[in-house]
Write a protein that holds these residues in place. Structure first.
Motif, PDB file in Angstrom:
ATOM      1  N   ALA A 184     -24.725  24.668  62.083  1.00 29.73           N
ATOM      2  CA  ALA A 184     -25.901  24.746  62.958  1.00 29.73           C
ATOM      3  C   ALA A 184     -26.360  23.368  63.411  1.00 29.73           C
ATOM      4  N   ALA A 185     -26.253  22.368  62.528  1.00 27.39           N
ATOM      5  CA  ALA A 185     -26.734  21.022  62.846  1.00 27.39           C
ATOM      6  C   ALA A 185     -25.647  20.126  63.416  1.00 27.39           C
ATOM      7  N   PRO A 189     -20.766  22.419  70.798  1.00 31.43           N
ATOM      8  CA  PRO A 189     -21.604  23.157  71.756  1.00 31.43           C
ATOM      9  C   PRO A 189     -22.039  24.497  71.169  1.00 31.43           C
ATOM     10  N   TYR A 190     -23.173  24.989  71.656  1.00 25.63           N
ATOM     11  CA  TYR A 190     -23.731  26.227  71.121  1.00 25.63           C
ATOM     12  C   TYR A 190     -22.736  27.376  71.182  1.00 25.63           C
ATOM     13  N   VAL A 191     -22.006  27.495  72.289  1.00 25.78           N
ATOM     14  CA  VAL A 191     -21.079  28.619  72.439  1.00 25.78           C
ATOM     15  C   VAL A 191     -19.966  28.561  71.393  1.00 25.78           C
ATOM     16  N   ILE A 192     -19.538  27.363  71.036  1.00 28.31           N
ATOM     17  CA  ILE A 192     -18.508  27.227  69.998  1.00 28.31           C
ATOM     18  C   ILE A 192     -19.086  27.570  68.629  1.00 28.31           C
ATOM     19  N   LYS A 193     -20.302  27.133  68.371  1.00 31.30           N
ATOM     20  CA  LYS A 193     -20.958  27.489  67.102  1.00 31.30           C
ATOM     21  C   LYS A 193     -21.072  29.005  66.965  1.00 31.30           C
ATOM     22  N   ILE A 196     -17.606  30.495  66.129  1.00 34.33           N
ATOM     23  CA  ILE A 196     -17.195  30.264  64.743  1.00 34.33           C
ATOM     24  C   ILE A 196     -17.932  31.197  63.787  1.00 34.33           C
ATOM     25  N   ALA A 197     -19.225  31.379  64.025  1.00 38.36           N
ATOM     26  CA  ALA A 197     -20.046  32.175  63.110  1.00 38.36           C
ATOM     27  C   ALA A 197     -19.974  33.672  63.375  1.00 38.36           C
ATOM     28  N   SER A 198     -19.272  34.070  64.433  1.00 34.94           N
ATOM     29  CA  SER A 198     -19.234  35.483  64.811  1.00 34.94           C
ATOM     30  C   SER A 198     -18.300  36.282  63.913  1.00 34.94           C
ATOM     31  N   ASN A 199     -18.323  37.590  64.112  1.00 36.47           N
ATOM     32  CA  ASN A 199     -17.448  38.478  63.341  1.00 36.47           C
ATOM     33  C   ASN A 199     -15.979  38.326  63.706  1.00 36.47           C
ATOM     34  N   SER A 200     -15.681  37.596  64.779  1.00 38.73           N
ATOM     35  CA  SER A 200     -14.289  37.321  65.145  1.00 38.73           C
ATOM     36  C   SER A 200     -14.002  35.818  65.087  1.00 38.73           C
ATOM     37  N   GLY A 201     -14.757  35.121  64.264  1.00 35.12           N
ATOM     38  CA  GLY A 201     -14.582  33.677  64.108  1.00 35.12           C
ATOM     39  C   GLY A 201     -13.948  33.304  62.789  1.00 35.12           C
TER      40      GLY A 201
END
Length: 274
Positions: A184-185, A189-193, A196-201
């Motif tokens: 998070a910190a 870029p936000y879209v990459i974060k 990564i944190a998504s259910n398909s990351g």
């Protein structure tokens, strides 16, 4: 008995060998590193790459397949041309896999039997959850003595199929990609974060620890084998720290009353679990 040699693990390249220590034969999982590093780390592991009897591809992203062609050509010059097992959708989406399929025996993993037999082992694929055309982890069993390795990287969640396959293994290679606070910190870029944190990351340290704790508890209740070695895989060099990943897994093992060894798969050096 089986040994796992993690030749490289991370966003810059991935490759691992599972060796049948009784025969010295093995299988390669992914090949996203250059031939020099592949050969050097096989040599360091004491594994002869000429004994590779099959290659398996988790998915088509370049950090998992970009070295496949050059390594295959090198093995072919030495007289070894192992078959490559990759999902047909991955081959269609990857120039590296498509080129390999023009010259070598690349088979569609999704049309093979439930388990592939190679090097005295049974390699059982299971579905993972990643933003690829298709993605898999593997359960590898020694056909002679039942020893088992579980191998899961590049998955935003642990699928039900993956969870079942990772029970009752002696060596567990489990993605522990990022620390949520560091991600998070961090500089991405936000879209990459979000990816990564998504259910398909990718699995976080917390997700890996939770899965490990559940696996240990369920295995103990069912009278199954508990892991003796756990390897943190695909640890991010920007959004994690090797010590954080290890401590998270160690805490989960401690809470579950399991005394397994914890290791990390590194980006630029060998890790072996025996």
């Amino acid at each position: 008995m089986l040994a796992l040699h993690v030749l490289a693990s991370g966003s810059s390249g991935n490759a691992a060998v599972v060796e049948n220590t009784a025969t010295g034969a093995g299988v390669l999982i992914d090949c996203g590193i250059c031939k020099r590093d592949f050969l050097n780390r096989c040599d360091e592991a004491g594994f002869d790459p000429g004994r590779i009897q099959a290659m398996f591809v988790t998915h088509e992203h370049s950090d998992h397949v970009k070295g496949l062609g050059v390594v295959l050509r090198g093995l072919a010059k030495a007289g070894n041309v192992p078959p490559v097992f990759a999902a047909g959708a991955c081959t269609a989406n990857s120039s590296a896999l498509a080129k390999a399929a023009e010259a070598f025996d690349v088979r569609d993993l999704t049309t093979e039997p439930d388990a592939v037999e190679a090097a005295g082992m049974r390699i059982i694929p299971f579905a993972t959850s990643h933003d690829a055309a298709a993605s898999f982890g593997f359960r590898i069993e020694d056909a002679a003595d039942g020893d088992a390795v579980g191998y899961l990287t590049d998955s935003g969640i642990v699928t039900a199929q993956a969870h079942a396959a990772l029970r009752d293994v002696r060596i567990l290679a489990l993605e522990s990609n990022h620390d949520p606070k560091m991600l998070a910190a961090g500089p991405y870029p936000y879209v990459i974060k979000q990816r990564i944190a998504s259910n398909s990351g990718h699995l976080s340290n917390d997700q890996a620890a939770a899965e490990l704790g559940t696996l240990v508890a369920e295995s103990r209740t069912a009278g199954l084998r508990l892991p003796q070695t756990v390897v943190a895989m695909h640890v991010s060099q920007n959004n994690n720290d090797y010590s954080l990943a290890r401590r998270s897994l160690e805490a989960a093992l401690g809470d579950a009353g399991c005394c397994a060894e914890t290791l990390c798969g590194y980006q630029a050096r060998l890790t072996t679990a025996r």
